[in-house]
Design a protein around this motif. Sequence first.
Motif, PDB file in Angstrom:
ATOM      1  N   ASP A  95      14.530  15.506  28.325  1.00  0.00           N
ATOM      2  CA  ASP A  95      15.533  15.993  29.268  1.00  0.00           C
ATOM      3  C   ASP A  95      15.306  15.383  30.648  1.00  0.00           C
ATOM      4  O   ASP A  95      16.250  14.889  31.294  1.00  0.00           O
TER       5      ASP A  95
ATOM      6  N   ARG B 262      17.910  12.409  32.344  1.00  0.00           N
ATOM      7  CA  ARG B 262      18.586  12.709  33.605  1.00  0.00           C
ATOM      8  C   ARG B 262      18.165  11.753  34.715  1.00  0.00           C
ATOM      9  O   ARG B 262      18.949  11.452  35.634  1.00  0.00           O
TER      10      ARG B 262
ATOM     11  N   GLU C 167      27.642  17.014  31.469  1.00  0.00           N
ATOM     12  CA  GLU C 167      26.532  17.615  30.743  1.00  0.00           C
ATOM     13  C   GLU C 167      26.619  17.305  29.251  1.00  0.00           C
ATOM     14  O   GLU C 167      25.594  17.083  28.591  1.00  0.00           O
TER      15      GLU C 167
ATOM     16  N   GLN D 285      23.571  15.621  27.120  1.00  0.00           N
ATOM     17  CA  GLN D 285      22.992  16.262  25.943  1.00  0.00           C
ATOM     18  C   GLN D 285      23.073  15.350  24.728  1.00  0.00           C
ATOM     19  O   GLN D 285      22.166  15.353  23.884  1.00  0.00           O
TER      20      GLN D 285
END
Length: 212
Positions: free
Chosen positions: A101, A105, A114, A118
């Motif tokens: 994660d 990012r 988002e 994901q």
Amino acid sequence: MIAVDPRSQGESGKTTYGHLPESRARDYKQLVDRLGLEQPVLIGWSMGCGELLSYVEQFGEDGVGGLVLVDGLIPAQSPAIVSVLEGWATLLQQDRRKEADIFVRSMYKTPKPEEYLQRVIRATMEVPTDTAVTLIHNMDAVSDFTKAFARIHRPMLYVYEPALQPSADYMKAKLGDKVRLVRFDGEGHALFVDDPIKFNRVVYEFVESLPK
């Protein structure tokens, strides 16, 4: 354009061996030969940069139209970088989901939906953790590209974010006018996503300029 999922990544088979840069480079050569590609322009991103240099070291560039290296650590070895990568490899084994994660990012400087983030995180998680750690280690272990540079005679393009200016300087010192440098200010590691218009234009202009 042909997009390649390297071994153990994406939809390619997950293996327990062959994760050295030279092994993955041989995978690319087998693909080029099997498809009968003539003078393809090979584009590598991140650790793929070192793998394409291994391709040239092993097979030369007579059958290649040109190389485009995108934001790769060349070379990866420096005390600061080694420390960061070793620490990251440890964190990956402690909490892979959290580190995936954070890493995904961090690749972008411009906001992304988002749902998109994901999707990329899930794709990243498809690579077995032990394999991910091995890939990082093997990338970091390569510090000498002398043999590859000696076999490069055609133009090469290196596009990069500001953080990789040392890699750009290193390549310029080793290759001189053989390498063209294009810096993407304001973009992240996935600079082709942050500014796809500029990236496509830069690559297109480079390909068009190659000797026919």
